[in-house]
Design a protein around this motif. Structure first.
Motif, PDB file in Angstrom:
ATOM      1  N   LEU A  37       1.065  -1.556  -0.269  1.00 46.18           N
ATOM      2  CA  LEU A  37      -0.125  -0.357  -0.051  1.00 46.18           C
ATOM      3  C   LEU A  37       0.787   1.139  -0.536  1.00 46.18           C
ATOM      4  CD1 LEU A  37      -2.318  -1.101   3.483  1.00 46.18           C
ATOM      5  CD2 LEU A  37      -3.049  -0.850   0.743  1.00 46.18           C
ATOM      6  N   SER A  38       0.752   2.255  -0.812  1.00 48.62           N
ATOM      7  CA  SER A  38       1.284   3.527  -1.328  1.00 48.62           C
ATOM      8  C   SER A  38       0.782   4.257  -0.021  1.00 48.62           C
ATOM      9  CB  SER A  38       1.746   4.024  -2.582  1.00 48.62           C
ATOM     10  OG  SER A  38       2.100   2.623  -3.365  1.00 48.62           O
ATOM     11  N   ARG A  39       2.223   5.735   0.671  1.00 44.33           N
ATOM     12  CA  ARG A  39       1.513   6.329   1.370  1.00 44.33           C
ATOM     13  C   ARG A  39       2.476   7.496   1.324  1.00 44.33           C
ATOM     14  NH1 ARG A  39      -2.121   3.662   1.903  1.00 44.33           N
ATOM     15  NH2 ARG A  39      -2.679   2.860   3.632  1.00 44.33           N
ATOM     16  N   ILE A  40       1.456   8.475   1.072  1.00 45.77           N
ATOM     17  CA  ILE A  40       2.483   9.922   0.327  1.00 45.77           C
ATOM     18  C   ILE A  40       3.157  10.143   1.624  1.00 45.77           C
ATOM     19  CG2 ILE A  40       1.950  12.688   0.004  1.00 45.77           C
ATOM     20  CD1 ILE A  40      -0.663  11.591  -0.840  1.00 45.77           C
ATOM     21  N   ILE A  49      -3.855   8.893  -0.564  1.00 44.23           N
ATOM     22  CA  ILE A  49      -3.357   8.120  -2.029  1.00 44.23           C
ATOM     23  C   ILE A  49      -4.719   8.416  -2.909  1.00 44.23           C
ATOM     24  CG2 ILE A  49      -3.832   6.233  -1.333  1.00 44.23           C
ATOM     25  CD1 ILE A  49      -0.743   7.617  -2.963  1.00 44.23           C
ATOM     26  N   GLU A  50      -5.626   7.633  -2.026  1.00 44.34           N
ATOM     27  CA  GLU A  50      -6.656   8.064  -3.697  1.00 44.34           C
ATOM     28  C   GLU A  50      -7.231   9.249  -4.312  1.00 44.34           C
ATOM     29  OE1 GLU A  50      -8.362   4.511  -4.670  1.00 44.34           O
ATOM     30  OE2 GLU A  50      -7.079   4.308  -3.003  1.00 44.34           O
ATOM     31  N   GLU A  51      -7.283  10.632  -3.462  1.00 48.49           N
ATOM     32  CA  GLU A  51      -7.125  10.788  -4.012  1.00 48.49           C
ATOM     33  C   GLU A  51      -6.113  11.508  -5.410  1.00 48.49           C
ATOM     34  OE1 GLU A  51      -8.659  16.179  -2.308  1.00 48.49           O
ATOM     35  OE2 GLU A  51      -7.654  14.469  -1.354  1.00 48.49           O
ATOM     36  N   GLN A  54      -6.409  10.238  -8.562  1.00 46.80           N
ATOM     37  CA  GLN A  54      -8.252  10.707  -9.458  1.00 46.80           C
ATOM     38  C   GLN A  54      -7.118  11.772  -9.546  1.00 46.80           C
ATOM     39  OE1 GLN A  54     -10.661  11.709  -6.094  1.00 46.80           O
ATOM     40  NE2 GLN A  54     -11.747   9.367  -6.470  1.00 46.80           N
ATOM     41  N   ILE A  55      -6.308  13.126  -9.278  1.00 46.52           N
ATOM     42  CA  ILE A  55      -6.066  13.475  -9.586  1.00 46.52           C
ATOM     43  C   ILE A  55      -4.443  13.546 -10.881  1.00 46.52           C
ATOM     44  CG2 ILE A  55      -4.485  15.842  -9.120  1.00 46.52           C
ATOM     45  CD1 ILE A  55      -7.145  16.438  -8.272  1.00 46.52           C
ATOM     46  N   ALA A  56      -3.772  12.423 -10.693  1.00 45.38           N
ATOM     47  CA  ALA A  56      -3.132  12.389 -11.545  1.00 45.38           C
ATOM     48  C   ALA A  56      -3.851  11.565 -12.539  1.00 45.38           C
ATOM     49  CB  ALA A  56      -1.989  10.805 -10.736  1.00 45.38           C
ATOM     50  N   HIS A  57      -5.066  11.174 -13.175  1.00 47.19           N
ATOM     51  CA  HIS A  57      -5.568  10.662 -13.780  1.00 47.19           C
ATOM     52  C   HIS A  57      -5.869  11.810 -14.710  1.00 47.19           C
ATOM     53  CE1 HIS A  57      -8.097   8.366 -16.371  1.00 47.19           C
ATOM     54  NE2 HIS A  57      -9.374   8.888 -16.193  1.00 47.19           N
ATOM     55  N   HIS A  58      -7.146  13.068 -14.309  1.00 41.91           N
ATOM     56  CA  HIS A  58      -7.303  13.765 -14.822  1.00 41.91           C
ATOM     57  C   HIS A  58      -6.404  14.427 -15.393  1.00 41.91           C
ATOM     58  CE1 HIS A  58     -11.391  13.039 -13.225  1.00 41.91           C
ATOM     59  NE2 HIS A  58     -10.823  13.338 -12.049  1.00 41.91           N
ATOM     60  N   GLN A  59      -5.269  14.842 -14.916  1.00 45.68           N
ATOM     61  CA  GLN A  59      -3.855  15.755 -15.444  1.00 45.68           C
ATOM     62  C   GLN A  59      -3.225  14.704 -16.199  1.00 45.68           C
ATOM     63  OE1 GLN A  59      -1.563  17.237 -12.483  1.00 45.68           O
ATOM     64  NE2 GLN A  59      -3.652  18.845 -11.522  1.00 45.68           N
ATOM     65  N   ASP A  60      -4.030  13.036 -17.130  1.00 44.86           N
ATOM     66  CA  ASP A  60      -3.180  12.648 -17.474  1.00 44.86           C
ATOM     67  C   ASP A  60      -1.720  11.905 -16.890  1.00 44.86           C
ATOM     68  OD1 ASP A  60      -4.717  12.525 -19.272  1.00 44.86           O
ATOM     69  OD2 ASP A  60      -4.619  14.017 -20.083  1.00 44.86           O
ATOM     70  N   ARG A  61      -1.200  12.156 -16.397  1.00 48.91           N
ATOM     71  CA  ARG A  61      -0.127  11.307 -14.985  1.00 48.91           C
ATOM     72  C   ARG A  61      -0.295   9.908 -14.371  1.00 48.91           C
ATOM     73  NH1 ARG A  61       2.994  16.513 -12.949  1.00 48.91           N
ATOM     74  NH2 ARG A  61       4.700  15.507 -13.664  1.00 48.91           N
ATOM     75  N   GLU A  66       1.299   5.612 -10.926  1.00 49.84           N
ATOM     76  CA  GLU A  66       1.066   4.310 -11.064  1.00 49.84           C
ATOM     77  C   GLU A  66       2.904   3.303 -11.091  1.00 49.84           C
ATOM     78  OE1 GLU A  66       0.051   0.122 -11.015  1.00 49.84           O
ATOM     79  OE2 GLU A  66      -0.990   2.612 -10.755  1.00 49.84           O
ATOM     80  N   MET A  67       3.967   4.075 -11.811  1.00 46.41           N
ATOM     81  CA  MET A  67       5.337   3.707 -11.994  1.00 46.41           C
ATOM     82  C   MET A  67       5.982   3.981 -10.449  1.00 46.41           C
ATOM     83  SD  MET A  67       7.492   4.020 -15.316  1.00 46.41           S
ATOM     84  CE  MET A  67       7.443   5.861 -15.062  1.00 46.41           C
ATOM     85  N   LEU A  68       5.911   4.977 -10.082  1.00 44.51           N
ATOM     86  CA  LEU A  68       6.599   5.241  -8.449  1.00 44.51           C
ATOM     87  C   LEU A  68       6.134   4.606  -7.395  1.00 44.51           C
ATOM     88  CD1 LEU A  68       8.544   7.154  -7.286  1.00 44.51           C
ATOM     89  CD2 LEU A  68       6.197   9.002  -6.773  1.00 44.51           C
ATOM     90  N   CYS A  69       5.018   4.850  -7.427  1.00 41.24           N
ATOM     91  CA  CYS A  69       4.422   3.730  -6.685  1.00 41.24           C
ATOM     92  C   CYS A  69       4.928   1.383  -6.559  1.00 41.24           C
ATOM     93  CB  CYS A  69       3.142   3.376  -6.178  1.00 41.24           C
ATOM     94  SG  CYS A  69       1.714   5.293  -5.854  1.00 41.24           S
TER      95      CYS A  69
END
Length: 168
Positions: A37-40, A49-51, A54-61, A66-69
């Motif tokens: 489980l990933s934690r900031i 992390i879930e939020e 979501q932001i990464a998805h909206h920003q095409d990142r 995902e790769m970092l986690c």
């Protein structure tokens, strides 16, 4: 700091830590694996992390996060003496990300000396499957590399019988 800045800082500084949640057999009570489980890791960060996903998805990142986690999870797992399967959460729609790079996980497994036989790709309930054909392709992609497949939090979110049937 707003959430966009949090995402930028997390990605730029690799500000992710991994914790491992034991997965216990209800039948025997024995731990047979651990979910990564990933934690900031930004102090006093109020973003979950879930939020952040979501932001990464909206920003095409999404693939960047995902790769970092995944990298952090595999790196942490390699430095642990835990026995059992390693469960990695994966959004089934990640293969739609234009930056998605096939073979990344296998490459990192080799780098950290972990066998794909010991890794379970756990498809998450984060998002609905927009195209069942793509979902099946995603499952096939990971299975062809030697990974086992599981469905995260079965029965919640979008993890229902339609996903199980797609796996058959």
């Amino acid at each position: 700091m707003d959430i966009t800045q949090v995402l930028t800082e997390v990605l730029y500084n690799s500000s992710i830590n991994t914790v491992f949640q034991p997965i216990v057999s209800l039948e025997t009570g024995i731990v047979f694996g651990y979910e990564a489980l990933s934690r900031i890791s930004i102090p006093a960060c109020e973003v979950g992390i879930e939020e952040l996903f979501q932001i990464a998805h909206h920003q095409d990142r999404l693939w960047e996060l995902e790769m970092l986690c995944r990298k952090k999870a595999l790196q942490s797992a390699a430095n642990q003496s835990r026995r059992g399967l390693l469960f990695l959460n994966v959004d089934a729609n990640i293969i739609h990300d234009p930056k998605f790079r096939a073979g990344f996980t296998v490459e990192k497994l080799r780098e950290y000396g972990i066998s794909a036989d010991n890794v379970v790709i756990e498809l998450t309930e984060k998002s609905a499957i927009s195209d069942i054909g793509s979902f099946i392709s995603s499952v096939s992609h990971y299975k062809s590399q030697g990974f086992q497949i599981a469905i995260d939090d079965f029965g919640s979110g979008y993890s229902g019988l339609n996903r199980v049937c797609a796996l058959l």
